[in-house]
Design a protein around this motif. Sequence first.
Motif, PDB file in Angstrom:
ATOM      1  N   LEU A 298       0.849  -1.201   0.000  1.00 47.23           N
ATOM      2  CA  LEU A 298       0.000   0.000   0.000  1.00 47.23           C
ATOM      3  C   LEU A 298       0.879   1.243   0.000  1.00 47.23           C
ATOM      4  CD1 LEU A 298      -2.925  -0.939   2.391  1.00 47.23           C
ATOM      5  CD2 LEU A 298      -2.908  -0.871  -0.088  1.00 47.23           C
ATOM      6  N   GLY A 305      -6.518   1.698  -2.350  1.00 43.78           N
ATOM      7  CA  GLY A 305      -7.719   0.993  -1.917  1.00 43.78           C
ATOM      8  C   GLY A 305      -8.130  -0.150  -2.823  1.00 43.78           C
ATOM      9  N   ARG A 567      -3.329   8.336   0.855  1.00 40.43           N
ATOM     10  CA  ARG A 567      -2.133   8.561   0.042  1.00 40.43           C
ATOM     11  C   ARG A 567      -1.946  10.073  -0.047  1.00 40.43           C
ATOM     12  NH1 ARG A 567      -3.417   7.439  -5.044  1.00 40.43           N
ATOM     13  NH2 ARG A 567      -5.588   6.936  -4.674  1.00 40.43           N
ATOM     14  N   LYS A 572      -6.541  13.939  -2.439  1.00 37.39           N
ATOM     15  CA  LYS A 572      -6.886  13.484  -1.085  1.00 37.39           C
ATOM     16  C   LYS A 572      -6.960  14.667  -0.110  1.00 37.39           C
ATOM     17  CE  LYS A 572      -7.141   9.041  -1.866  1.00 37.39           C
ATOM     18  NZ  LYS A 572      -8.384   8.306  -1.774  1.00 37.39           N
ATOM     19  N   GLN A 636       1.301   3.987   6.509  1.00 36.17           N
ATOM     20  CA  GLN A 636       1.313   2.791   7.368  1.00 36.17           C
ATOM     21  C   GLN A 636       0.788   1.588   6.607  1.00 36.17           C
ATOM     22  OE1 GLN A 636       2.381   2.577  10.696  1.00 36.17           O
ATOM     23  NE2 GLN A 636       3.278   4.509  10.025  1.00 36.17           N
ATOM     24  N   ASN A 642      -3.358  -0.624  11.797  1.00 32.49           N
ATOM     25  CA  ASN A 642      -4.175   0.538  11.431  1.00 32.49           C
ATOM     26  C   ASN A 642      -5.569   0.445  12.040  1.00 32.49           C
ATOM     27  OD1 ASN A 642      -2.079   1.510   9.978  1.00 32.49           O
ATOM     28  ND2 ASN A 642      -2.917   1.014   7.951  1.00 32.49           N
ATOM     29  N   LEU A 667     -12.699   4.016   1.150  1.00 33.02           N
ATOM     30  CA  LEU A 667     -12.674   2.894   2.099  1.00 33.02           C
ATOM     31  C   LEU A 667     -12.350   3.360   3.512  1.00 33.02           C
ATOM     32  CD1 LEU A 667     -10.885   0.054   0.087  1.00 33.02           C
ATOM     33  CD2 LEU A 667     -13.282   0.173   0.752  1.00 33.02           C
ATOM     34  N   GLU A 671     -13.931   2.240   7.119  1.00 32.78           N
ATOM     35  CA  GLU A 671     -13.054   1.629   8.139  1.00 32.78           C
ATOM     36  C   GLU A 671     -13.243   2.370   9.466  1.00 32.78           C
ATOM     37  OE1 GLU A 671      -9.616   0.301   4.878  1.00 32.78           O
ATOM     38  OE2 GLU A 671      -9.215   1.992   6.209  1.00 32.78           O
TER      39      GLU A 671
HETATM   40  N1  UDP Z   1      -4.099   2.929   3.619  1.00 31.46           N
HETATM   41  C1  UDP Z   1      -3.095   2.362   4.388  1.00 31.46           C
HETATM   42  N2  UDP Z   1      -2.024   3.108   4.701  1.00 31.46           N
HETATM   43  C2  UDP Z   1      -1.878   4.399   4.321  1.00 31.46           C
HETATM   44  C3  UDP Z   1      -2.902   4.987   3.538  1.00 31.46           C
HETATM   45  C4  UDP Z   1      -3.988   4.220   3.204  1.00 31.46           C
HETATM   46  O1  UDP Z   1      -3.175   1.200   4.764  1.00 31.46           O
HETATM   47  O2  UDP Z   1      -0.877   5.012   4.653  1.00 31.46           O
HETATM   48  C5  UDP Z   1      -5.273   2.095   3.267  1.00 31.46           C
HETATM   49  C6  UDP Z   1      -6.573   2.539   3.904  1.00 31.46           C
HETATM   50  O3  UDP Z   1      -6.716   1.993   5.205  1.00 31.46           O
HETATM   51  C7  UDP Z   1      -7.582   2.015   2.908  1.00 31.46           C
HETATM   52  C8  UDP Z   1      -6.858   2.169   1.567  1.00 31.46           C
HETATM   53  O4  UDP Z   1      -5.467   2.179   1.861  1.00 31.46           O
HETATM   54  O5  UDP Z   1      -7.846   0.657   3.132  1.00 31.46           O
HETATM   55  C9  UDP Z   1      -7.223   3.455   0.859  1.00 31.46           C
HETATM   56  O6  UDP Z   1      -8.466   3.307   0.246  1.00 31.46           O
HETATM   57  P1  UDP Z   1      -9.396   4.541  -0.117  1.00 31.46           P
HETATM   58  O7  UDP Z   1     -10.595   3.989  -0.749  1.00 31.46           O
HETATM   59  O8  UDP Z   1      -9.627   5.407   1.069  1.00 31.46           O
HETATM   60  O9  UDP Z   1      -8.545   5.414  -1.150  1.00 31.46           O
HETATM   61  P2  UDP Z   1      -7.673   5.039  -2.467  1.00 31.46           P
HETATM   62  O10 UDP Z   1      -6.249   4.996  -2.015  1.00 31.46           O
HETATM   63  O11 UDP Z   1      -8.171   3.771  -3.023  1.00 31.46           O
HETATM   64  O12 UDP Z   1      -7.911   6.184  -3.396  1.00 31.46           O
END
Ligand code: UDP
Length: 804
Positions: A298, A305, A567, A572, A636, A642, A667, A671
Amino acid sequence: MTSTLSFKRSDSIADSMPEGLRQSRYHMKRCFARFVEKGKWLMKRKDIMEELERSIEDKAERTKVVESVLGYILSSTQEAAVVPPYIAFSVRPNPGFWEYVKVCADDLKVEGITVTEYLKFKDTIYDEKWARDENALEVDFGAFDVSLPRLALSSSIGNGVSYISKFMSSKLNRDSESAKPLLDYLLALNHVGESLMINETLSTIDKLQAALIVADVYLSSLPKDTPYQNFEQRFTEWGLDKGWGDNAETVKETMGSLSEVLQAPDPLNIEKFFSRLPTTFNIVIFSIHGYFGQADVLGLPDTGGQVVYILDQVRAMEEELLFRIKKQGLSVKPQILVVTRLIPDARGTKCNQELEPVLYTKHSHILRVPFKTENGILRQWDATAKILEHMDGKPNLIIGNYTDGNLVASLMASRLGITQGTIAHALEKTKYEDSDAKWKELDPKYHFSCQFTADMISMNATDFIITSTYQEIAGSKERPGQYESHTAFTLPGLSRVVSGIDVFDPKFNIAAPGADQTVYFPYTQKQKRLTSFHPAIEELLYNKQDNSEHMGFLTDRKKPIIFSMARLDTVKNISGLTEWYGKNKRLRSLVNLVVVAGFFDPAKSKDREEIAEIKKMHSLIEKYQLKGQIRWIAAQNDRYRNGELYRCMADTKGAFVQPALYEAFGLTVIEAMNCGLPTFATNQGGPAEIIVDGVSGFHIDPNNGDEASNKIADFFEKCKEDPEHWNKMSMEGLRRIYECYTWKIYANKVLNMGSIYSFQKQLYKDQKQAKQRYIQTLYNLQFRSLAKNVPVPTEVTKELVSPQ
Ligand code: UDP
Ligand code: LCN
């Protein structure tokens, strides 16, 4: 818009606009004169409203116009193409409904025009010669849909399965022969050659009905829990095979719904019957770009996500498949294969490993197929042989993800004759303003011509489309949906898409994802809490020494924390949140801010957007003197930790804030809500649908930071006065999740889609085939030559693939 006065939905814009213009003739002539003054250009709604304001100085007069029918039309206009002396308006009075009119700025004459005429007119702005070219390519997928059922109301969009079963019930009801396709479909059901449900002895509807009656009488005489094996022999003699159920009761129920359907088809029994049919055992899911792995991925390029979504989806679908197969009385092992690309230079991840079991599943795997062979880079990626090698038999369902995955899924589904579903929670087209009209400018960097063509191909080839929200399909009253933006558009000089996708097509279904509830569970479930992470989380939040994992510190530990994690992309808007916090003294006095996002050292990033955001974060911390109130934690990776982090935030009686400028689904929002953390989320995109404002959380407007930060501050002030308020919001968030956003609900819906659309595909075989031919032509003549122009990357960078 407060009033639509005499405007009736039955009036077309072309009918009602002349009267509106007549009533404000003087002002509108001035206003339209301003529109055409600049020569050829493409106006957006905000330009129209600004020009209107400038042309009518008197406020009372202006209000009159704004509140009139004309004001309604102008404010429903998405864009207007200006080619003096004409202005062509593209008006969207309601989600999915578009009308086009052309007005002459000199005499205010109005003419209703077709979508083709509108797009041609718009083309004139960008490429006059091509606009006049009678042989310019016009793409019209709608031409194949004339005899297919279609929805009529904006409010029905996204409920495909329930309408398909309604349409089916009338189609199966026409005459004595109408149910024949259903009989043929049942006769063909099998698992690796072994017949299921009925065999060829029941070759007519009459015979099938008779067998069902005999079986029903027989089953009534048995105890409900009699195992299927006890009467299997008897069933075989009647032409009935396995698959009806695991005991007398379930078999009787399944037969009952089929008998009802054969007697007088109704949507409820159709839906029920198809949800019980043994149609799906093997599923292939394509998720190609990014680093598809289960650990340490990630945050890597194009890896967000979507990876979480697919892995959770696989677990939920396998669980549901196992449940269904058992209930069908079968002992088949389901197989789910996530097919992705093998990355030789895997940056320490397992992305260079061909086959990897999916954790916490029994039979699911990730299969990685390289883009390169020893002989060089592949022009075409073909994973079919590898998939067939790893599966017992052909897959029954193919699901694609995003442009690349969807295109491959479409090609493979068509080649193997398999039912297909597509997913694209974020389509690229709506991300950049005028990405279609200005494609030539953007193509060297983004290859939009190729991407949009691929998107159109798979949207049309697929049997059903899975979306996470309504807005993804048809937007909101103000903003067109991502799919809706493919209804009609133009790539001047290349193709004019006069009918790209129809959002009223019942192939669209909303099935929102969930969050893994073994990871994200309420902070109140004390016995389940992962307390072993607490020392690490304590250090992450409060250790005073800056290091590579965290910077900044929190002086007052007693304050609740507002938390965000994403991210570090511009969209964001983590830096936006930091700025809102910095500016709002009241909020700063009430809470601390903790953000998990990206890195701190711009030199560590290769992504230009991320680098800019890192720099911005540092300068905001400096500008607003945030040290002591902000903790910035680097990305992270450990989802279990998390999950515990969200819960620790809830322990401080804090809140989660998702401030994105636009979020397809979000997501992190679910969460946080699953952990019982009250949530404030952007009103731009999916989160606006997840949260009911003021009930299960709060909406914030990312374009109005002051209002957003005050809304958060009001909440914490209220919680100070009445701590119960915090508990109430926390519980209401959870209630919302359990009602609508769980993986169980998702898996059930998607497997029902697989089953019912596989029959729908048979019912409309001829129409599907004609469209498929058209798609093949486009793919071969248009897409492949566009793809040839895309340089083969030497290293995957954000510029080359960016579908997240
Ligand atoms: N996430 C993570 N660590 C980080 C940032 C994001 O594990 O530093 C995870 C977060 O918990 C979620 C996913 O990455 O499960 C992000 O999904 P989201 O739909 O919010 O956004 P995307 O990155 O898909 O645009
Ligand atoms: C992509 C996005 O942009 C997010 O909004 C979604 O939550 C994620 O995929 C999972 O579908």
